[in-house]
Write a protein that holds these residues in place. Structure first.
Motif, PDB file in Angstrom:
ATOM      1  N   ILE A   1      95.805 -33.555 -49.656  1.00  0.00           N
ATOM      2  CA  ILE A   1      96.422 -33.468 -50.925  1.00  0.00           C
ATOM      3  C   ILE A   1      97.085 -34.822 -51.014  1.00  0.00           C
ATOM      4  CG2 ILE A   1      98.018 -32.719 -52.691  1.00  0.00           C
ATOM      5  CD1 ILE A   1      97.075 -29.913 -51.857  1.00  0.00           C
ATOM      6  N   LYS A   2      98.027 -35.134 -49.813  1.00  0.00           N
ATOM      7  CA  LYS A   2      98.959 -36.361 -49.704  1.00  0.00           C
ATOM      8  C   LYS A   2      97.687 -37.516 -49.798  1.00  0.00           C
ATOM      9  CE  LYS A   2     101.877 -38.784 -46.670  1.00  0.00           C
ATOM     10  NZ  LYS A   2     102.489 -38.735 -45.578  1.00  0.00           N
ATOM     11  N   LYS A   3      97.910 -38.568 -50.632  1.00  0.00           N
ATOM     12  CA  LYS A   3      96.950 -39.740 -50.324  1.00  0.00           C
ATOM     13  C   LYS A   3      97.230 -40.504 -49.367  1.00  0.00           C
ATOM     14  CE  LYS A   3      96.215 -39.942 -55.463  1.00  0.00           C
ATOM     15  NZ  LYS A   3      95.716 -40.795 -56.346  1.00  0.00           N
ATOM     16  N   LEU A   4      96.172 -40.736 -48.458  1.00  0.00           N
ATOM     17  CA  LEU A   4      96.189 -41.672 -47.318  1.00  0.00           C
ATOM     18  C   LEU A   4      95.185 -42.810 -47.508  1.00  0.00           C
ATOM     19  CD1 LEU A   4      96.002 -38.938 -44.532  1.00  0.00           C
ATOM     20  CD2 LEU A   4      98.104 -40.364 -45.255  1.00  0.00           C
ATOM     21  N   SER A   5      95.482 -43.767 -46.759  1.00  0.00           N
ATOM     22  CA  SER A   5      94.343 -45.002 -47.009  1.00  0.00           C
ATOM     23  C   SER A   5      93.101 -44.533 -46.216  1.00  0.00           C
ATOM     24  CB  SER A   5      95.192 -46.244 -46.559  1.00  0.00           C
ATOM     25  OG  SER A   5      95.144 -46.220 -44.840  1.00  0.00           O
ATOM     26  N   ILE A   6      92.127 -45.123 -46.432  1.00  0.00           N
ATOM     27  CA  ILE A   6      90.976 -44.834 -45.695  1.00  0.00           C
ATOM     28  C   ILE A   6      90.880 -45.235 -44.203  1.00  0.00           C
ATOM     29  CG2 ILE A   6      88.331 -45.697 -45.543  1.00  0.00           C
ATOM     30  CD1 ILE A   6      88.658 -44.057 -48.028  1.00  0.00           C
ATOM     31  N   PRO A   7      91.699 -46.153 -43.904  1.00  0.00           N
ATOM     32  CA  PRO A   7      91.684 -46.290 -42.347  1.00  0.00           C
ATOM     33  C   PRO A   7      92.420 -45.394 -41.603  1.00  0.00           C
ATOM     34  CG  PRO A   7      92.229 -48.602 -43.373  1.00  0.00           C
ATOM     35  CD  PRO A   7      91.929 -47.401 -44.533  1.00  0.00           C
ATOM     36  N   LYS A   8      93.330 -44.879 -42.358  1.00  0.00           N
ATOM     37  CA  LYS A   8      94.183 -43.686 -41.728  1.00  0.00           C
ATOM     38  C   LYS A   8      93.416 -42.293 -41.754  1.00  0.00           C
ATOM     39  CE  LYS A   8      99.036 -45.037 -42.794  1.00  0.00           C
ATOM     40  NZ  LYS A   8     100.155 -44.713 -43.613  1.00  0.00           N
ATOM     41  N   LEU A   9      92.549 -42.110 -42.647  1.00  0.00           N
ATOM     42  CA  LEU A   9      91.637 -41.038 -42.614  1.00  0.00           C
ATOM     43  C   LEU A   9      90.741 -41.005 -41.603  1.00  0.00           C
ATOM     44  CD1 LEU A   9      90.800 -40.444 -46.577  1.00  0.00           C
ATOM     45  CD2 LEU A   9      92.281 -38.807 -44.962  1.00  0.00           C
ATOM     46  N   GLU A  10      90.296 -42.418 -41.362  1.00  0.00           N
ATOM     47  CA  GLU A  10      89.363 -42.569 -40.149  1.00  0.00           C
ATOM     48  C   GLU A  10      89.925 -42.363 -39.117  1.00  0.00           C
ATOM     49  OE1 GLU A  10      86.129 -43.250 -40.389  1.00  0.00           O
ATOM     50  OE2 GLU A  10      85.630 -44.072 -42.360  1.00  0.00           O
ATOM     51  N   LEU A  11      91.164 -42.746 -38.920  1.00  0.00           N
ATOM     52  CA  LEU A  11      91.911 -42.596 -37.743  1.00  0.00           C
ATOM     53  C   LEU A  11      92.144 -40.883 -37.334  1.00  0.00           C
ATOM     54  CD1 LEU A  11      93.445 -43.680 -35.070  1.00  0.00           C
ATOM     55  CD2 LEU A  11      95.432 -43.832 -36.678  1.00  0.00           C
ATOM     56  N   LYS A  12      92.366 -40.357 -38.379  1.00  0.00           N
ATOM     57  CA  LYS A  12      92.715 -38.781 -38.320  1.00  0.00           C
ATOM     58  C   LYS A  12      91.150 -38.304 -37.843  1.00  0.00           C
ATOM     59  CE  LYS A  12      94.833 -36.328 -41.152  1.00  0.00           C
ATOM     60  NZ  LYS A  12      96.048 -35.573 -41.342  1.00  0.00           N
ATOM     61  N   GLY A  13      89.987 -38.802 -38.263  1.00  0.00           N
ATOM     62  CA  GLY A  13      88.682 -38.141 -38.023  1.00  0.00           C
ATOM     63  C   GLY A  13      88.461 -38.606 -36.364  1.00  0.00           C
ATOM     64  N   ALA A  14      88.905 -39.736 -36.086  1.00  0.00           N
ATOM     65  CA  ALA A  14      88.935 -40.057 -34.679  1.00  0.00           C
ATOM     66  C   ALA A  14      89.585 -39.100 -33.725  1.00  0.00           C
ATOM     67  CB  ALA A  14      89.240 -41.656 -34.429  1.00  0.00           C
ATOM     68  N   VAL A  15      90.878 -38.801 -34.163  1.00  0.00           N
ATOM     69  CA  VAL A  15      91.774 -37.994 -33.476  1.00  0.00           C
ATOM     70  C   VAL A  15      90.972 -36.684 -33.367  1.00  0.00           C
ATOM     71  CG1 VAL A  15      93.861 -36.623 -33.387  1.00  0.00           C
ATOM     72  CG2 VAL A  15      93.809 -39.200 -33.846  1.00  0.00           C
ATOM     73  N   LEU A  16      90.666 -36.201 -34.478  1.00  0.00           N
ATOM     74  CA  LEU A  16      89.818 -34.988 -34.379  1.00  0.00           C
ATOM     75  C   LEU A  16      88.473 -34.815 -33.323  1.00  0.00           C
ATOM     76  CD1 LEU A  16      89.367 -32.003 -35.877  1.00  0.00           C
ATOM     77  CD2 LEU A  16      88.111 -33.215 -37.572  1.00  0.00           C
ATOM     78  N   GLY A  17      87.849 -35.885 -33.754  1.00  0.00           N
ATOM     79  CA  GLY A  17      86.670 -36.065 -32.555  1.00  0.00           C
ATOM     80  C   GLY A  17      87.156 -36.123 -31.015  1.00  0.00           C
ATOM     81  N   VAL A  18      88.062 -36.554 -30.859  1.00  0.00           N
ATOM     82  CA  VAL A  18      88.706 -36.475 -29.485  1.00  0.00           C
ATOM     83  C   VAL A  18      89.192 -34.911 -28.855  1.00  0.00           C
ATOM     84  CG1 VAL A  18      90.699 -36.943 -27.781  1.00  0.00           C
ATOM     85  CG2 VAL A  18      89.406 -39.061 -29.129  1.00  0.00           C
ATOM     86  N   GLN A  19      89.750 -34.386 -30.174  1.00  0.00           N
ATOM     87  CA  GLN A  19      90.260 -33.155 -29.923  1.00  0.00           C
ATOM     88  C   GLN A  19      89.006 -32.030 -29.774  1.00  0.00           C
ATOM     89  OE1 GLN A  19      92.702 -32.424 -33.455  1.00  0.00           O
ATOM     90  NE2 GLN A  19      94.519 -33.108 -32.236  1.00  0.00           N
ATOM     91  N   LEU A  20      88.029 -32.266 -30.451  1.00  0.00           N
ATOM     92  CA  LEU A  20      86.559 -31.358 -30.262  1.00  0.00           C
ATOM     93  C   LEU A  20      86.071 -31.751 -29.132  1.00  0.00           C
ATOM     94  CD1 LEU A  20      85.432 -31.530 -34.016  1.00  0.00           C
ATOM     95  CD2 LEU A  20      86.622 -29.595 -32.876  1.00  0.00           C
TER      96      LEU A  20
ATOM     97  N   TRP B   1      81.818 -42.465 -31.993  1.00  0.00           N
ATOM     98  CA  TRP B   1      81.450 -43.520 -32.966  1.00  0.00           C
ATOM     99  C   TRP B   1      82.331 -43.329 -34.268  1.00  0.00           C
ATOM    100  CZ3 TRP B   1      77.673 -40.592 -30.205  1.00  0.00           C
ATOM    101  CH2 TRP B   1      76.840 -41.505 -29.381  1.00  0.00           C
ATOM    102  N   THR B   2      82.513 -44.462 -34.765  1.00  0.00           N
ATOM    103  CA  THR B   2      83.439 -44.549 -35.885  1.00  0.00           C
ATOM    104  C   THR B   2      82.661 -45.733 -37.007  1.00  0.00           C
ATOM    105  OG1 THR B   2      85.461 -44.959 -37.131  1.00  0.00           O
ATOM    106  CG2 THR B   2      84.995 -46.095 -34.874  1.00  0.00           C
ATOM    107  N   ALA B   3      82.828 -45.272 -38.304  1.00  0.00           N
ATOM    108  CA  ALA B   3      82.345 -46.387 -39.164  1.00  0.00           C
ATOM    109  C   ALA B   3      83.408 -47.502 -39.452  1.00  0.00           C
ATOM    110  CB  ALA B   3      82.090 -45.607 -40.373  1.00  0.00           C
ATOM    111  N   SER B   4      84.691 -47.199 -38.942  1.00  0.00           N
ATOM    112  CA  SER B   4      85.828 -48.211 -39.226  1.00  0.00           C
ATOM    113  C   SER B   4      86.258 -48.919 -38.009  1.00  0.00           C
ATOM    114  CB  SER B   4      87.101 -47.034 -39.336  1.00  0.00           C
ATOM    115  OG  SER B   4      88.150 -47.805 -39.422  1.00  0.00           O
TER     116      SER B   4
END
Length: 136
Positions: A15-34, A52-55
């Motif tokens: 809900i809190k607005k984040l920039s696209i790069p921050k969202l991509e970074l959160k996705g990278a963290v999730l990928g490492v955790q998984l 892999w990341t698109a960012s």
């Protein structure tokens, strides 16, 4: 090289607005955790995993010192750097990014039947760009 999609995770943006790069970074963290969970379940060392990341921002951040960034970004970068090497990370152009399939309306049932869902042909060869080849 054989690439197998072991599992996938899709999340809605917070809900809190984040920039696209921050969202991509959160996705990278999730990928490492998984990947850590996958390592434990399948006994495949994390050092053999590829990410892999698109960012290009994320790739750049992972090649930098985490202390250079604001605390929230630095903590996430540090978490990724402790678990992986920058050489394990590659850029995948958005057009061939399998992570975008769930947000494009791909149903889980199509995963076993739609060749476009399987990333092996999409993330190998000249389609994948290594961090050393990426221009920042």
């Amino acid at each position: 090289m054989k690439v197998t999609l072991a599992f996938a995770k899709s999340r809605q943006t917070p809900i809190k607005k984040l920039s696209i790069p921050k969202l991509e970074l959160k996705g990278a963290v999730l990928g490492v955790q998984l990947s850590k969970e996958l390592e434990a379940a399948l006994k495949i060392p994390l050092t053999e995993h590829r990410f892999w990341t698109a960012s290009l921002n994320v790739l750049y951040w992972l090649r930098s010192h985490s202390r250079r960034f604001l605390t929230d970004i630095g903590v996430k970068i540090s978490e990724i750097q402790r678990a992986t090497s920058p050489l394990q990370w590659q850029h995948v152009p958005g057009k061939i990014n399998p992570a975008d399939l769930p947000t494009g309306g791909m149903l889980p049932a199509h995963g076993g039947h739609d060749q476009s869902f399987c990333p092996s042909h999409r993330l190998s060869g000249r389609n994948a760009i290594s961090p050393s080849q990426a221009s920042f």
